[in-house]
Design a protein around this motif. Structure first.
Motif, PDB file in Angstrom:
ATOM      1  N   UNK A  77     -54.333  25.406  17.629  1.00 52.42           N
ATOM      2  CA  UNK A  77     -54.198  26.450  16.615  1.00 52.42           C
ATOM      3  C   UNK A  77     -53.177  25.970  15.593  1.00 52.42           C
ATOM      4  N   UNK A  78     -53.651  25.798  14.357  1.00 53.70           N
ATOM      5  CA  UNK A  78     -52.805  25.291  13.296  1.00 53.70           C
ATOM      6  C   UNK A  78     -51.942  26.414  12.742  1.00 53.70           C
ATOM      7  N   UNK A  79     -50.703  26.074  12.411  1.00 59.21           N
ATOM      8  CA  UNK A  79     -49.787  27.025  11.780  1.00 59.21           C
ATOM      9  C   UNK A  79     -48.950  26.281  10.749  1.00 59.21           C
ATOM     10  N   UNK A  80     -48.620  26.945   9.655  1.00 60.70           N
ATOM     11  CA  UNK A  80     -47.711  26.314   8.685  1.00 60.70           C
ATOM     12  C   UNK A  80     -46.385  25.962   9.358  1.00 60.70           C
ATOM     13  N   UNK A  81     -45.881  24.805   9.006  1.00 57.99           N
ATOM     14  CA  UNK A  81     -44.638  24.326   9.599  1.00 57.99           C
ATOM     15  C   UNK A  81     -44.872  23.324  10.718  1.00 57.99           C
ATOM     16  N   UNK A  82     -46.055  23.352  11.319  1.00 54.05           N
ATOM     17  CA  UNK A  82     -46.378  22.377  12.355  1.00 54.05           C
ATOM     18  C   UNK A  82     -46.536  20.993  11.717  1.00 54.05           C
TER      19      UNK A  82
END
Length: 134
Positions: A77-82
């Motif tokens: 699951x992609x998230x900003x900041x990763x």
């Protein structure tokens, strides 16, 4: 004198012949000894077969590991900041923003398409800036 030279020559040739019979057979690059009872490569047929089976088993294990890794990355699951995994940083995942009607990326930014999501990544830090799912 002639008899002495003949005796020396015979004893020397006998010494060489006996020392050659006790020498180890030559080794090839796989570590098997060439005993002359194998195939054209000098391998014992059973050992050569075992080596091929071991090689096949290693390739199968490697393929299974790679498939597990791909499945794990697909479930991510992609998230900003990763941080974008290195596996996805290749040119095969990059997309042209104009072709996909995406917002223009800033300096040192690039759009990637991964698992039907468009991900904007900072090229310097490889951190995810934005995610657009379609």
């Amino acid at each position: 004198m002639k008899k002495i030279l003949t005796a020396l020559a015979l004893s020397f040739s006998a010494l060489i012949a006996t020392s050659m019979t006790f020498a180890d057979p030559p080794h090839n690059d796989r570590g098997y000894q060439n005993r002359g009872n194998g195939n054209a490569y000098g391998h014992d047929k059973k050992k050569f077969r075992d080596f091929n089976q071991d090689e096949d088993m290693m390739q199968e294990q490697r393929r299974e590991r790679e498939e597990r890794g791909v499945r794990r990355l697909q479930q991510h699951r992609w998230q900003p900041g990763y941080i974008m995994p290195q596996h996805y940083r290749g040119d095969g995942y990059k997309v042209a923003y104009k072709d996909k009607n995406l917002p223009k990326p800033g300096k040192n930014q690039q759009w990637y398409k991964i698992n039907n999501d468009y991900i904007l990544v900072d090229s310097d830090s490889n951190s995810i800036l934005r995610i657009l799912g379609f």
